[in-house]
Design an enzyme around this catalytic site. Structure first.
Site, PDB file in Angstrom:
ATOM      1  N   CYS A  83      44.211  41.852  38.829  1.00 37.82           N
ATOM      2  CA  CYS A  83      42.666  41.762  38.508  1.00 37.82           C
ATOM      3  C   CYS A  83      42.079  40.315  39.067  1.00 37.82           C
ATOM      4  O   CYS A  83      42.093  40.071  40.128  1.00 37.82           O
ATOM      5  CB  CYS A  83      42.327  42.152  37.229  1.00 37.82           C
ATOM      6  SG  CYS A  83      40.703  42.548  36.780  1.00 37.82           S
ATOM      7  N   TYR A  84      41.613  39.769  38.153  1.00 37.80           N
ATOM      8  CA  TYR A  84      41.054  38.237  38.287  1.00 37.80           C
ATOM      9  C   TYR A  84      42.266  37.497  39.113  1.00 37.80           C
ATOM     10  O   TYR A  84      42.087  36.817  40.142  1.00 37.80           O
ATOM     11  CB  TYR A  84      40.905  37.467  37.195  1.00 37.80           C
ATOM     12  CG  TYR A  84      40.571  35.905  37.441  1.00 37.80           C
ATOM     13  CD1 TYR A  84      39.228  35.680  37.836  1.00 37.80           C
ATOM     14  CD2 TYR A  84      41.511  35.064  37.237  1.00 37.80           C
ATOM     15  CE1 TYR A  84      38.816  34.182  38.281  1.00 37.80           C
ATOM     16  CE2 TYR A  84      41.084  33.595  37.584  1.00 37.80           C
ATOM     17  CZ  TYR A  84      39.827  33.409  38.071  1.00 37.80           C
ATOM     18  OH  TYR A  84      39.526  32.147  38.334  1.00 37.80           O
TER      19      TYR A  84
END
Ligand code: XMP
Length: 514
Positions: A83-84
């Protein structure tokens, strides 16, 4: 060699950081969580076999966004960004991250390129769990896309040569159908791990480290009978035997037979070779609690009296070199990664270390999750009833008796609670309900027994399921079981004329009554 394999999870503030570490350990690979800003030199010293970047709430371009040293990607160590963490790899490698036209949240159909090592031996189409507003829109040089969804063309990317992998979705949550496989592919296909981290290797290493640290020093352990302090005590006793003294303070507010059970395991005729001191301090505690009704005041009195009792014993034992704490990994993470030495303020015997003259704290379980602590306990021969014990508050039954405490009331709760526990176990529910107990309401009500009018107490039963004890659901117990418990309590426990069942969730109610 032990711990040759090590995965480092770099924490960028995601809510699933512990879950990622759990998943890695489930593959029998040792794993630690470190902060995203861990200096590169320190990281190199840790000799990771692989690194995982967690998700996080930020956007890479934002001011103050957590950005790690770019060199992490140049060590030749495999990295998986989630994700991030995926967006960060794109950002650090000069790809592009942009706001998506459609925010993706929840279960999402995804198509994998199963030729990638990351998606090897998987179905090409399945469901993943997405939660993002930004996404990678341009691949960095040397990377190729290896998965896509309808709204996210680069749902995963890789640079096989550099051993860098990135996934926009969350493989660590069970909603991602083949998530477990993706993580194990990363660990075994990309990082080439073997999965040799087991409890017995942990045990051997811990014993060796404790011996090296303690040498011929004297160690004190405050034993509460709870899982963590019991496992810590056994581990220490296996490592240093009689150099360990365990002090068990029985404040007279334990469950029925509990003090004797602890003594049977740890006492002089028990299972382990250690010094065990049981202090029966019931009278001292009851005296101090006489007439006190206010819950926080009761807690404070018990906490303080604990310290006084401990002071008295430690005077007899003399100076000790080390104090054992049953801190476990979630406590370490919760108290801040860089500040892992902070002593738990909510520790069962709050405030204790400040009154005992010792040099250092030993926390032998600080790298283990709760279920790993239990596994270790079982391997060291601790009985099931101690290993699977439900949590029990430090102030004990004092916060399960509404209002003032008397010996008679303690006996009522102990007996009622014992029956409740017995029936729950008989019904095979004891491992399914996270916390269950009887409490004494301060209410008396009219009843009839035989031809007699009675005016006795109402006992309340509470049973909850929960994962973190911050919120809780009411446990579903078959009606017949509750009925049997209620019948037995009014018949077998003197002073009780009514049994109530607490149907309140947390919040709004707390788990304990006070
Ligand atoms: P509550 O009642 O706050 O309980 O919903 C959440 C969990 O914490 C335990 N608890 C305590 N443990 N000292 C402790 O060591 C305390 O004063 C205390 N109060 C609550 C409770 O048993 C439950 O597991």
């Amino acid at each position: 060699m032990i711990n040759e394999e090590k995965i480092i999870v770099m924490d960028f503030g995601g809510q699933y950081n512990q879950l990622i570490a759990r998943r890695v350990r489930e593959n029998n690979i040792y794993c630690e969580i470190v902060s995203y800003d861990t200096p590169i030199e320190k990281l190199k010293e840790m000799k990771p076999t692989g690194i995982i970047f967690t998700g996080g709430p930020d956007v890479v371009y934002q001011k103050d966004a957590p950005i790690c040293d770019k060199q992490v990607l140049e060590l030749g160590i495999p990295v998986l960004g989630i994700c991030y963490g995926a967006q960060l790899i794109a950002y650090l490698k000069d790809g592009l991250v942009e706001k998506a036209s459609t925010r993706e949240y929840g279960r999402t159909e995804i198509e994998y390129n199963t030729e990638s090592l990351l998606f090897k031996d998987m179905k090409s189409k399945s469901i993943c769990w997405m939660s993002h507003t930004y996404q990678i829109t341009k691949l960095p040089e040397g990377f190729k896309g290896i998965a896509s969804t309808e709204n996210c063309k680069i749902a995963a990317m890789e640079s096989e040569n550099e051993k860098l992998y990135a996934v926009q979705f969350h493989p660590e949550v069970l909603h991602t159908e083949q998530g477990t496989k993706i993580l194990s592919n990363f660990l075994f296909n990309v990082c080439k791990c073997e999965g040799n981290w087991k409890m017995d290797t942990f045990f051997e290493k811990a014993v060796k480290e404790i011996r090296e640290e303690v040498k011929d020093g004297k160690v004190l352990c405050a034993l509460s009978g709870g899982v963590d302090s019991s496992v810590a005590a056994v581990l220490l006793s296996k490592a240093i035997g009689k150099q360990l003294t365990c002090v068990f303070v029985d404040h007279g507010l334990l469950r029925k037979n509990e003090g004797d059970e602890v003594e049977a395991v740890f006492g002089n005729n028990g299972l382990y070779d250690l010094n065990f001191i049981r202090i029966n301090a019931k009278d001292r505690f009851y005296e101090k609690l006489k007439g006190v009704e206010e819950p926080e005041k009761k807690r404070k009195i018990i906490g303080e009296e604990f310290i006084r009792v401990f002071e008295d014993v430690s005077k007899e034992i003399g100076a000790v070199d080390y104090l054992v704490q049953g801190t476990i990994y979630p406590d370490v993470i919760e108290s801040g990664l860089a500040k892992s030495a902070v002593i738990k303020s909510h520790h069962n015997v709050g405030g204790l270390p400040s009154v005992v003259n010792f040099k250092k704290i030993i926390e032998p379980l600080r790298l283990l999750f709760k279920d790993e602590v239990r596994k270790l306990g079982l391997e060291m021969g601790l009985p099931d009833n101690l290993v699977y014990r439900q949590p029990f508050p430090g102030p004990g039954l004092a916060i399960r008796i509404i209002g003032d405490i008397t010996e008679e009331k303690v006996k009522i709760v102990q007996d009622a609670d014992f029956i409740f526990r017995e029936e729950i176990a008989k019904a095979g529910l004891d491992k399914k309900i996270n916390q269950y107990f009887a409490a004494l309401t301060n209410m008396r009500s009219v009843g009839c027994m035989g031809d007699e009018r009675t005016y006795d107490y109402a006992v309340a039963l509470r049973a909850v399921t929960t994962t973190d004890f911050m919120t809780a659901e009411v446990a579903r117990i078959p009606h017949e079981v509750i009925e049997k418990v209620a019948n037995r309590i009014v018949n077998e426990v003197n002073g009780v004329s009514r049994v109530l069942f607490d149907y309140t969730t947390k919040p709004p109610a707390t788990i304990e009554f006070e």
